[in-house]
Write an enzyme that holds these catalytic residues in place. Sequence first.
Site, PDB file in Angstrom:
ATOM      1  N   GLU A 267     -46.979 -38.502 123.045  1.00  0.00           N
ATOM      2  CA  GLU A 267     -48.222 -37.734 123.854  1.00  0.00           C
ATOM      3  C   GLU A 267     -48.074 -37.660 125.230  1.00  0.00           C
ATOM      4  OE1 GLU A 267     -50.880 -42.182 124.827  1.00  0.00           O
ATOM      5  OE2 GLU A 267     -51.797 -42.010 123.132  1.00  0.00           O
TER       6      GLU A 267
ATOM      7  N   GLU B 245     -49.163 -47.713 120.163  1.00  0.00           N
ATOM      8  CA  GLU B 245     -49.117 -48.794 121.677  1.00  0.00           C
ATOM      9  C   GLU B 245     -48.410 -49.963 121.718  1.00  0.00           C
ATOM     10  OE1 GLU B 245     -49.919 -44.894 124.792  1.00  0.00           O
ATOM     11  OE2 GLU B 245     -51.453 -46.912 124.771  1.00  0.00           O
TER      12      GLU B 245
END
Length: 603
Positions: free
Chosen positions: A266, A182
């Site tokens: 995710e 991320e």
Amino acid sequence: MMRKIFQLVILLISLLPLSSYAQSKGFSIADGEFRQDGKAIKIHSGEMHYERIPKAYWRHRLQMIKAMGLNTVATYVFWNYHETAPGVWDFESGNKDLAEYIRTAAEEELYVILRPGPYVCAEWEFGGYPWWLQNNPDLVIRGNNKAFLDSCKTYLQHLHTEIDGLFASQGGPIIMVQAENEFGSYVGQRKDISAEEHKAYKMAIFNMLKETGFPGPFFTSDGSWLFDGGAIDGVLPTANGENNIANLKKAVDQYHGGVGPYMVAEFYPGWLDHWAETFVKIGADEIAGQTKKYLDAGVSFNLYMVHGGTNFGITSGANYNEEHDIQPDITSYDYDAPISEAGWVTPKYLAIREVMQQFSEKALPAIPEKIPVTAYESKPVKVNMDVLTWLKKQKPVVNDQPLTFEELGQGNGYILYRKRFTQPISGTLNMKGLRDFAVVYVNGVKVGGLNRVFNQYDLPVTIPFNGMLEILVENMGRINYGADIVHNKKGIISPVFLNDFEISGGWEMYRMPMDEVPIVKNEAVKTGRPVFYESNFTIDKPADTFLDMSDWGKGIVFVNGHNLGRYWKVGPQQTLYIPGCWLNSGENRVSFLNNSTKNRKLN
């Protein structure tokens, strides 16, 4: 001459099948598809972390994933879980045997996606970084900084050594490796760092993975609107939390040459929870419906989390927002996941399994039997010991100013700060540098509490002549996400003031890391002081159970030497999960720290 050319053509033709065969073996990303031995496949993954599950239950949880219709398990690796002290590595004890976890997944015919970080987030203490990195003044966390990158390289070298031989290119189950984590969101939050510096760091970590021996294929994961900061040329970008198929494909096409494969790394079936906030819940029908959308569109996905488990010990991290200077994550990492904290089937599990069965050409495996659960009889607490008295038997560290946890060589737990006053004084005690939770005593009597969760940094105190001020400070977990991850020291990190006067000189500091079970001796304790309690109970047959702490205040619990984690009366969590594999047939011992002296029973 023509004959030689003809022979060369024959030779090239004869080599073509061999080359084609070599390229088709194993796992690859090619022609916009995930491929296994040349055949296009979809990845239907569930994330669960070996660190959050007792080793004895790994296989059961992996079988639960398989029975839900998934073909892959994804896991983070937490650097600070394996480097337990500077230069001290543990990939064997307790739940730390990562290679065994990966081999067990292979035995259950599951692929593995590895997410090694070095930064992982995951609601884990400091996002996976070891706390002592902050003691190096030349080191910049998550930055293009030699001291930090050298530390990362050491970690990745140790990790690679442990799992070498388990990659798909070596015949093992690890099909993909994530590069950082991320990073696009971090780029978006750290506008004070130039784009060039961000890119240099990102590429340094990616190149380090390759140079260390990780074979790939690699991928990145970010919100689809954050690919610009996180994507790497030639590496598959995957999207986090992207429910819109068109947005997903548009973003991936832009950063991956106009082709897939398309994956949501995710896919959130639940969400994280903080102390003093309500549980987050997401309906089963909503998640099952989104699963069907992905399957209909041919989109691969990774359920984060398919099974959350537990933040055993003092491993949970923390967030922050505009209302709270810190939002500590609770001990349970249930995450409202399809498989509950204790490994139970939920309505969400059954709803997803039903959808997966519709898209499966063969019947899914039977759901594994539930691990036995028992409610045991409540037991009175028999032994208790005053924490402050026990602590003061140690030799303190003395300094003009309060020192941080890091400066005192302690990562987690508690530190008692003491200061004697030679003159009486009254006024407002101000501790803007509190990290994170404190109980304040004057001459051994509790006068109040301060805490960073509710932004409470001052309280009135009256200290008499020759009076003793004592402040018991708890680290509630280092921030694991966002720009403030670089500001993660604990304890008292700046001067303490009483009214407008800085309190300096003669500070005594006593360490209590709580990494081991205290030996509790029965003694009288005073009301309002922190106490160690102990209780023994005998059972015939161990089974999973829960410890009800709703009648207690705040503290940490050990069962048979295993640290179950924190409890806190503010909720939302009121029970602590005890795995049956940590209980004994016969006598068992519960030891715990508590800030209340009322004699209650353990339930």
